[in-house]
Design a protein around this motif. Structure first.
Motif, PDB file in Angstrom:
ATOM      1  N   THR A  12       0.869  -1.178   0.000  1.00  0.00           N
ATOM      2  CA  THR A  12       0.000   0.000   0.000  1.00  0.00           C
ATOM      3  C   THR A  12       0.901   1.220   0.000  1.00  0.00           C
ATOM      4  OG1 THR A  12      -0.136   0.065   2.411  1.00  0.00           O
ATOM      5  CG2 THR A  12      -1.897  -1.115   1.247  1.00  0.00           C
ATOM      6  N   PHE A  63      -4.973   6.268  -1.182  1.00  0.00           N
ATOM      7  CA  PHE A  63      -4.008   5.180  -1.034  1.00  0.00           C
ATOM      8  C   PHE A  63      -4.402   4.047  -1.965  1.00  0.00           C
ATOM      9  CE2 PHE A  63      -4.235   7.568   2.810  1.00  0.00           C
ATOM     10  CZ  PHE A  63      -2.915   7.750   3.181  1.00  0.00           C
ATOM     11  N   ALA A  65      -3.589  -0.095  -3.140  1.00  0.00           N
ATOM     12  CA  ALA A  65      -2.981  -1.384  -2.815  1.00  0.00           C
ATOM     13  C   ALA A  65      -2.527  -2.010  -4.128  1.00  0.00           C
ATOM     14  CB  ALA A  65      -3.983  -2.284  -2.108  1.00  0.00           C
ATOM     15  N   ILE A  74      -8.275   0.596  -3.446  1.00  0.00           N
ATOM     16  CA  ILE A  74      -8.118   2.014  -3.132  1.00  0.00           C
ATOM     17  C   ILE A  74      -8.886   2.332  -1.852  1.00  0.00           C
ATOM     18  CG2 ILE A  74     -10.105   2.700  -4.552  1.00  0.00           C
ATOM     19  CD1 ILE A  74      -8.470   5.274  -5.259  1.00  0.00           C
ATOM     20  N   ALA A  75      -8.389   3.279  -1.107  1.00  0.00           N
ATOM     21  CA  ALA A  75      -9.081   3.857   0.048  1.00  0.00           C
ATOM     22  C   ALA A  75      -8.588   5.286   0.186  1.00  0.00           C
ATOM     23  CB  ALA A  75      -8.807   3.077   1.332  1.00  0.00           C
ATOM     24  N   MET A  92     -13.422   3.181  -0.079  1.00  0.00           N
ATOM     25  CA  MET A  92     -12.614   1.979  -0.054  1.00  0.00           C
ATOM     26  C   MET A  92     -13.218   0.904  -0.944  1.00  0.00           C
ATOM     27  SD  MET A  92     -10.713  -0.010   2.925  1.00  0.00           S
ATOM     28  CE  MET A  92     -11.541  -1.499   3.358  1.00  0.00           C
ATOM     29  N   LEU A 107      -5.367  -1.479   3.453  1.00  0.00           N
ATOM     30  CA  LEU A 107      -5.845  -0.133   3.125  1.00  0.00           C
ATOM     31  C   LEU A 107      -6.339   0.594   4.366  1.00  0.00           C
ATOM     32  CD1 LEU A 107      -7.606  -0.982  -0.236  1.00  0.00           C
ATOM     33  CD2 LEU A 107      -5.641   0.561   0.048  1.00  0.00           C
TER      34      LEU A 107
END
Length: 163
Positions: A12, A63, A65, A74-75, A92, A107
């Motif tokens: 991540t 962020f 992954a 994604i988050a 997320m 995440l």
């Protein structure tokens, strides 16, 4: 924030504004795959221009992954100026092929780490009605259900108090 890798090989890391196309790709994939899980739509967000994706999420960070070089989730973290001690975990999503492999936990860890770096007292999020898998993921990560009113009908607000 540095790149973090777990024992399963999933990394991540924060996305920069120059990675706006990757943010766009992951967000639109999430909205196509799980439209009921988000308070937005593919049609609404597909029209956002480059500047909007570079700045998204406003007052926060995105962020991603990765499984090797492949982006798999994604988050985002978002802070309102009115409540700087609360970080909101938003948007997320983990791609279907990567689910059940700890990506969501990675995440969540990226967002909570970002919140701790900014001296947040808690991380808050909302889960849409019927998204039991997300509820399980967040409760495993230590989040608890609050009594606060959700943004979306039937949703559940959860929080994680930070030390």
């Amino acid at each position: 924030m540095s790149r973090r890798t777990n024992r399963r090989g999933v990394d991540t890391r924060p996305l920069t504004s120059d990675e706006w196309q990757l943010k766009r790709h992951l967000r639109l994939a999430a909205l196509l795959d799980s439209p009921a899980a988000f308070a937005s739509s593919h049609a609404r967000e597909a029209g956002r221009g480059e500047a909007g994706w570079r700045d998204w999420p406003w007052h926060g960070s995105a962020f991603a992954a990765f499984d090797g070089a492949e982006p798999v989730g994604i988050a985002c973290a978002w802070v309102t100026p009115a409540e700087p001690d609360v970080t909101h975990l938003i948007s997320m999503w983990v791609c279907p092929s990567a689910r059940g492999r700890g990506v969501a936990g990675r995440l969540v860890g990226a967002v909570t780490g970002w919140a701790r770096q900014r001296a947040a007292r808690r991380v808050e999020l909302e889960v849409g009605a019927g998204n039991d898998a997300a509820l399980r993921t967040y409760t495993r990560a230590g989040f608890t259900v609050t009594g606060r009113e959700p943004f979306t009908a039937g949703g559940t607000v959860l929080e994680l108090r930070l030390p």
